[in-house]
Design an enzyme around this catalytic site. Structure first.
Site, mmCIF file in Angstrom:
data_model
loop_
_atom_site.group_PDB
_atom_site.id
_atom_site.type_symbol
_atom_site.label_atom_id
_atom_site.label_comp_id
_atom_site.label_asym_id
_atom_site.label_seq_id
_atom_site.Cartn_x
_atom_site.Cartn_y
_atom_site.Cartn_z
ATOM 1 N N LYS A 62 -0.594 1.295 5.707
ATOM 2 C CA LYS A 62 0.618 0.290 5.815
ATOM 3 C C LYS A 62 0.700 -0.880 5.105
ATOM 4 O O LYS A 62 1.197 -1.640 5.467
ATOM 5 C CB LYS A 62 0.672 -0.101 7.506
ATOM 6 C CG LYS A 62 0.268 0.999 8.643
ATOM 7 C CD LYS A 62 1.036 2.324 8.202
ATOM 8 C CE LYS A 62 2.465 2.121 8.459
ATOM 9 N NZ LYS A 62 3.099 3.452 7.965
ATOM 10 N N HIS A 117 -6.967 6.189 1.024
ATOM 11 C CA HIS A 117 -7.344 5.006 1.975
ATOM 12 C C HIS A 117 -8.699 4.793 2.093
ATOM 13 O O HIS A 117 -9.232 4.055 2.937
ATOM 14 C CB HIS A 117 -6.538 5.285 3.233
ATOM 15 C CG HIS A 117 -5.208 5.284 3.130
ATOM 16 N ND1 HIS A 117 -4.324 4.387 2.667
ATOM 17 C CD2 HIS A 117 -4.165 6.002 4.080
ATOM 18 C CE1 HIS A 117 -3.131 4.774 3.030
ATOM 19 N NE2 HIS A 117 -3.071 5.762 3.801
ATOM 20 N N SER A 147 2.931 -3.051 11.783
ATOM 21 C CA SER A 147 3.564 -1.688 11.245
ATOM 22 C C SER A 147 2.649 -0.498 11.617
ATOM 23 O O SER A 147 3.163 0.482 12.123
ATOM 24 C CB SER A 147 3.309 -2.064 9.466
ATOM 25 O OG SER A 147 3.766 -0.737 9.032
HETATM 26 P P1 A3P Z 1 6.936 -1.769 7.917
HETATM 27 O O1 A3P Z 1 6.327 -0.760 9.133
HETATM 28 O O2 A3P Z 1 6.667 -3.059 8.089
HETATM 29 O O3 A3P Z 1 8.299 -1.403 7.790
HETATM 30 P P2 A3P Z 1 2.431 2.768 3.798
HETATM 31 O O4 A3P Z 1 3.227 3.324 2.873
HETATM 32 O O5 A3P Z 1 1.048 2.092 3.151
HETATM 33 O O6 A3P Z 1 2.011 3.521 4.997
HETATM 34 O O7 A3P Z 1 3.181 1.408 4.397
HETATM 35 C C1 A3P Z 1 4.392 1.564 4.919
HETATM 36 C C2 A3P Z 1 5.085 0.084 5.080
HETATM 37 O O8 A3P Z 1 5.544 -0.207 3.675
HETATM 38 C C3 A3P Z 1 6.126 -0.052 6.022
HETATM 39 O O9 A3P Z 1 6.224 -1.277 6.521
HETATM 40 C C4 A3P Z 1 7.366 0.698 5.431
HETATM 41 O O10 A3P Z 1 8.547 0.236 5.756
HETATM 42 C C5 A3P Z 1 7.131 -0.318 3.838
HETATM 43 N N1 A3P Z 1 7.634 0.057 2.819
HETATM 44 C C6 A3P Z 1 7.703 1.238 2.389
HETATM 45 N N2 A3P Z 1 8.685 1.181 1.276
HETATM 46 C C7 A3P Z 1 9.030 0.057 1.041
HETATM 47 C C8 A3P Z 1 10.085 -0.583 0.214
HETATM 48 N N3 A3P Z 1 10.529 0.381 -0.960
HETATM 49 N N4 A3P Z 1 10.140 -1.679 0.104
HETATM 50 C C9 A3P Z 1 9.563 -2.620 1.216
HETATM 51 N N5 A3P Z 1 8.687 -2.149 2.089
HETATM 52 C C10 A3P Z 1 8.470 -0.857 2.134
#
Ligand code: A3P
Length: 301
Positions: A62, A117, A147
Site C-alpha cells: 500500500k 514486498h 489504505s
Molecule cells: P489509497 O488506498 O490510499 O487510495 P499499492 O500499489 O502499494 O497497493 O498502493 C495502493 C495505494 O496507492 C492506494 O492508496 C492507491 O489508490 C494508491 N495509488 C495507486 N496508483 C496511484 C496513482 N497513480 N496516484 C496516486 N495514488 C495511487
C-alpha cells in the site's frame, strides 16, 4: 490481446478456496497460504538469480507499488500507453516471491522490472552481489494503515481486518501480511546510501510527479525528452490508472478481490489518516513510531 479467462487464470494470487486465513511465518514474517509457500520464499531468497540489468520495485504493501509499476512501464515505452493498456499490471512486473509471480516471470521479457514486498533479510541474496537496481517507495505509515484496512476488506489474501481499532493495533504490532512496517523500512534503510538503491516517497510522487519521474529517469539512465516525460506523467496519474482496466484490478474475479467492498484505486491522496484516526490513536501511533524508529533519523509523519 489475451482473453479475459487467460488473464484471470493468471491472477496475481491464488483462489480463496485454497487458502487458510491464518498467516504462516517464514523467517519471522507473516505470509498467506495459497500465494506463498516456504519453498517459494526460500527460492526467492536463496536461489533466484538476479541479473545486473534487473530493476526491482520494493515496497511495504500500500505504499504506491502499482503506481511505480505504471511509471516504469511507461518509461520503458517512452510514454506510449499501449503496453499499459493491453497487459495487466501484475504481468508487467510480477511479484517475484509469490507462486504466481514465479511462474509469470517466465513470460516477461528481460531486462526485468520485478516487484517485491519482501523485507531485506529475505530478499534475493544474489541481488547483493549484482549491479541490479532497487527503487524503494515509502509512504506515510498512517496512510498505509488506512489504505490497508480498506484493502484487507476486499482481498482474499488478507485476513479480515474486523474493526478499525482492532486493525490499528494489529498494524502497529506487525500482525498483518508482511508483518511490521517499521521493520521493513528500518531494514531497507540500511542500504539507502548504495548507488544502486533509489529511495522515494509516495508523498514526493504525489507532490511533484513530473520531477519524480525525471529523478527516476536519472537513476535508471533513461533518456526521455520533455514530451515523453509529459506522457509518462499523464498516463500514470490516478485518474488514468483508475480508467485503465489493465491497471485498476477490475479484471480480478470477485472471489479474489470483491469490488463491491471498495476499489483498488481508492482515494490516491495523502493525509487520509486524518479522517480516520482519533486524537488518542494519533498520539499512540506517534509514541510507537518514536520508539520503533528512534535509531533511524527520519522525519516523523
Ligand atoms: P489509497 O488506498 O490510499 O487510495 P499499492 O500499489 O502499494 O497497493 O498502493 C495502493 C495505494 O496507492 C492506494 O492508496 C492507491 O489508490 C494508491 N495509488 C495507486 N496508483 C496511484 C496513482 N497513480 N496516484 C496516486 N495514488 C495511487
Amino acid at each position: 490481446m489475451e482473453s479475459l479467462l487467460s488473464v484471470q487464470s493468471r491472477a496475481p494470487f491464488t483462489s480463496p478456496k485454497e487458502m487458510s486465513f491464518e498467516y504462516f511465518k517464514y523467517k519471522g514474517v507473516n505470509f498467506s497460504h495459497g500465494s506463498y509457500t516456504s519453498e517459494a520464499l526460500s527460492f526467492a531468497e536463496n536461489f533466484f538469480e538476479v541479473l545486473d540489468d534487473d530493476v526491482y520495485i520494493v515496497t511495504y504493501p500500500k505504499s504506491g507499488t502499482n503506481w511505480m509499476i505504471e511509471i516504469l512501464s511507461l518509461l520503458r515505452t517512452k510514454g506510449d500507453p499501449t503496453w499499459c493498456n493491453s497487459l495487466p499490471i501484475w504481468l508487467r512486473s510480477p511479484w517475484y516471491e509469490t507462486i504466481e509471480g514465479q511462474s509469470q516471470i517466465k513470460d516477461v521479457a528481460s531486462p526485468w522490472v520485478l516487484t517485491s514486498h519482501l523485507p531485506i533479510h529475505i530478499f534475493a541474496k544474489s541481488f547483493f552481489t549484482s549491479k541490479a537496481k532497487i527503487i524503494y517507495v515509502m509512504r506515510n505509515p498512517k496512510d498505509i494503515l488506512v489504505s490497508l484496512f480498506y484493502f484487507s476488506k476486499m482481498v482474499c489474501l488478507y485476513k479480515d481486518p474486523k474493526t478499525f481499532p482492532e486493525f490499528f493495533e494489529n498494524f502497529l504490532q506487525g500482525n498483518v501480511l508482511y508483518s511490521s512496517w517499521f521493520d521493513h523500512v528500518k531494514g531497507w534503510m540500511q542500504i539507502k546510501d548504495n548507488s544502486n538503491f533509489f529511495f522515494i516517497t509516495y508523498e514526493e510522487l504525489h507532490g511533484d510527479l513530473r520531477n519524480s519521474v525525471i529523478k527516476i529517469c536519472d537513476f535508471l539512465e533513461k533518456n526521455l525528452d520533455d514530451s515523453q516525460i509529459d506522457l509518462v506523467v499523464k498516463h500514470s496519474s490516478f485518474n488514468a490508472m483508475k480508467e485503465n482496466k489493465m491497471s485498476n484490478y477490475t479484471l480480478i474475479p470477485q472471489d479474489f478481490m470483491d469490488q463491491t467492498k471498495g476499489s483498488f484505486l481508492r482515494k490516491g491522496v495523502t493525509g487520509d489518516w486524518k479522517n480516520h484516526f482519533t486524537v488518542a490513536q494519533n498520539e499512540y501511533f506517534d509514541e510507537v513510531y518514536a520508539e520503533k524508529m528512534k535509531d533511524l533519523f527520519m522525519e516523523q509523519f
